[in-house]
Motif scaffolding. Structure first.
Motif, PDB file in Angstrom:
ATOM      1  N   TRP A   4      14.495   0.186   3.956  1.00 24.69           N
ATOM      2  CA  TRP A   4      14.365  -0.607   2.258  1.00 24.69           C
ATOM      3  C   TRP A   4      15.195  -0.489   1.590  1.00 24.69           C
ATOM      4  CZ3 TRP A   4      13.522   1.539  -2.061  1.00 24.69           C
ATOM      5  CH2 TRP A   4      13.880   3.405  -2.329  1.00 24.69           C
ATOM      6  N   TYR A 177      -0.685  -3.582  -1.724  1.00 26.24           N
ATOM      7  CA  TYR A 177      -0.758  -4.336  -0.349  1.00 26.24           C
ATOM      8  C   TYR A 177      -0.254  -3.157   0.961  1.00 26.24           C
ATOM      9  CZ  TYR A 177      -0.604  -8.709  -3.249  1.00 26.24           C
ATOM     10  OH  TYR A 177      -1.422 -10.011  -3.568  1.00 26.24           O
ATOM     11  N   ARG A 178       0.004  -1.985   0.334  1.00 22.50           N
ATOM     12  CA  ARG A 178       0.379  -0.759   0.597  1.00 22.50           C
ATOM     13  C   ARG A 178      -0.380  -0.009   1.714  1.00 22.50           C
ATOM     14  NH1 ARG A 178       4.204   3.084   2.389  1.00 22.50           N
ATOM     15  NH2 ARG A 178       3.343   5.134   2.030  1.00 22.50           N
ATOM     16  N   ALA A 181      -1.677  -2.980   4.348  1.00 20.18           N
ATOM     17  CA  ALA A 181      -0.619  -3.199   5.551  1.00 20.18           C
ATOM     18  C   ALA A 181      -0.817  -1.324   6.423  1.00 20.18           C
ATOM     19  CB  ALA A 181       0.266  -3.146   5.069  1.00 20.18           C
ATOM     20  N   LEU A 182      -1.134  -0.433   5.661  1.00 19.96           N
ATOM     21  CA  LEU A 182      -0.954   0.843   6.434  1.00 19.96           C
ATOM     22  C   LEU A 182      -2.448   1.047   6.784  1.00 19.96           C
ATOM     23  CD1 LEU A 182       0.210   3.525   4.333  1.00 19.96           C
ATOM     24  CD2 LEU A 182       1.659   2.585   5.718  1.00 19.96           C
ATOM     25  N   PRO A 189       5.708  -1.644  11.000  1.00 25.50           N
ATOM     26  CA  PRO A 189       5.517  -1.747   9.014  1.00 25.50           C
ATOM     27  C   PRO A 189       6.169  -3.477   9.360  1.00 25.50           C
ATOM     28  CG  PRO A 189       7.474  -0.540   9.506  1.00 25.50           C
ATOM     29  CD  PRO A 189       6.659  -0.486  11.131  1.00 25.50           C
ATOM     30  N   GLN A 192       2.942  -5.503  10.324  1.00 19.24           N
ATOM     31  CA  GLN A 192       1.810  -5.374   9.698  1.00 19.24           C
ATOM     32  C   GLN A 192       1.817  -5.947   8.103  1.00 19.24           C
ATOM     33  OE1 GLN A 192       1.722  -0.620  11.211  1.00 19.24           O
ATOM     34  NE2 GLN A 192       1.285  -0.922   9.667  1.00 19.24           N
ATOM     35  N   ALA A 193       2.857  -6.147   7.588  1.00 17.76           N
ATOM     36  CA  ALA A 193       3.862  -6.495   6.092  1.00 17.76           C
ATOM     37  C   ALA A 193       3.703  -8.467   6.166  1.00 17.76           C
ATOM     38  CB  ALA A 193       5.190  -6.307   5.624  1.00 17.76           C
ATOM     39  N   THR A 196      -0.343  -9.160   5.985  1.00 16.16           N
ATOM     40  CA  THR A 196      -1.135  -8.684   4.819  1.00 16.16           C
ATOM     41  C   THR A 196       0.122 -10.048   4.695  1.00 16.16           C
ATOM     42  OG1 THR A 196      -0.451  -6.738   5.390  1.00 16.16           O
ATOM     43  CG2 THR A 196      -1.103  -6.859   2.844  1.00 16.16           C
ATOM     44  N   THR A 246       7.416  -5.031   3.284  1.00 16.53           N
ATOM     45  CA  THR A 246       7.950  -4.953   3.841  1.00 16.53           C
ATOM     46  C   THR A 246       8.245  -3.869   3.731  1.00 16.53           C
ATOM     47  OG1 THR A 246       8.224  -6.112   5.646  1.00 16.53           O
ATOM     48  CG2 THR A 246       9.730  -4.755   5.513  1.00 16.53           C
ATOM     49  N   ALA A 249       5.755  -1.508   2.704  1.00 16.75           N
ATOM     50  CA  ALA A 249       4.899  -0.461   4.561  1.00 16.75           C
ATOM     51  C   ALA A 249       5.537   0.494   4.270  1.00 16.75           C
ATOM     52  CB  ALA A 249       5.177  -1.413   5.202  1.00 16.75           C
TER      53      ALA A 249
END
Length: 300
Positions: A4, A177-178, A181-182, A189, A192-193, A196, A246, A249
């Protein structure tokens, strides 16, 4: 180094590039038009990114749900209005100071993350974030003589309030947004990101097109006329957003946004080299404090 961290640094660089391009466009397109190009020229790239991950990367599509839709709409609307406040801020103060005010976001994102998601931070991280915000405040006061009156103006004046409000709304969008995505609970991740990002930017484009059509149709034609420079804003914006989504996430929002303050280092470079805006010693001190805060977040 955790994944990250480099993703966030790259996202911060792309976001700074997008903001610099938007500052150039604001004079021609106005606040609404300069804000729209971020989404309008970015959503096709976001959709293409999802398709590439599916067909070339082998990622399956996650199942969408109502929780995802709700958080996406909340985040999308919050980001639109936060972007408009930031672009408007550029017309009130210089590029570096305008961006600095919005960088109170990590503290506000930490609060929203705790209230909405129950995310907690370590004491070292809290201290590092506070150091970074003090650096932001130094930058905001850099052009004023040091006094209690000027400190009050720097914290409660019109420019400060718009900037802090922009940071708060950006904080809401980041947490939303987090959460979006979750909520997908999909194939990982990255996908998913990406999903989103594609859904949010598509929604933002439709929302702003309707708004611009209702308020002033000429703005749409101006955006189309400036497609060369506008498409660069869209590309930089969607690449930056892909990085942010990303990273968020993978890690808590407050950590990602605190590290993202490195954008101010890129901002000062752009302010000096692109816009020829002078940088004084207090601004440099603020920049160093922000860097110390960033290192504190990473090592804590």
């Amino acid at each position: 180094m955790e994944l990250w961290i480099p993703i966030t640094i790259a996202a911060a660089f792309m976001q700074n590039l997008r903001s610099a391009l938007q500052k150039h466009l604001q004079g021609r397109l106005g606040t609404r038009g300069a804000s729209f190009v971020r989404f309008g020229y970015g959503f096709p790239i976001a959709i293409l990114y999802v398709l590439c991950l599916h067909h070339l990367g082998g990622y399956s599509f996650p199942n969408l749900n109502w929780s995802f839709a709700l958080w996406s709409v909340v985040g999308g609307l919050a980001q639109i209005f936060a972007t408009m406040m930031l672009v408007y801020l550029f017309s009130l103060r210089n590029f570096a100071v305008g961006t600095a005010y919005s960088k109170t976001e990590p503290v506000q994102a930490a609060i929203f993350g705790f209230v909405l998601l129950g995310e907690k931070l370590s004491p070292g991280s809290v201290a590092a974030i506070i150091v970074g915000v003090i650096g932001v405040m130094l930058i905001s006061m850099a052009k004023l003589p040091l006094s209690w009156r000027n400190l009050l103006v720097a914290l409660t004046g019109r420019t400060a309030l718009i900037g802090i409000a922009s940071g708060a709304v950006f904080g809401v969008s980041a947490v939303a947004y987090r959460s979006a995505a979750l909520s997908l609970e999909g194939p990982g991740p990255v996908m998913q990101a990406a999903v989103t990002l594609a859904c949010v930017t598509s929604f933002q484009t439709m929302f702003m097109l309707v708004w611009m059509f209702w308020k002033d149709k000429t703005e749409i034609f101006e955006v189309l006329r400036s497609w060369r420079s506008s498409s660069l804003v869209g590309l930089a914006g969607v690449l930056g957003s892909a990085g942010w989504f990303t990273a968020m996430a993978l890690q808590q929002v407050a950590y990602v946004r605190a590290l993202g303050q490195i954008e101010l280092v890129f901002t000062f470079m752009a302010s000096y080299f692109l816009f020829h805006e002078r940088v004084n010693r207090l601004e440099l001190c603020g920049c160093l404090l922000i860097l110390c805060g960033i290192l504190g977040v990473i090592f804590s």
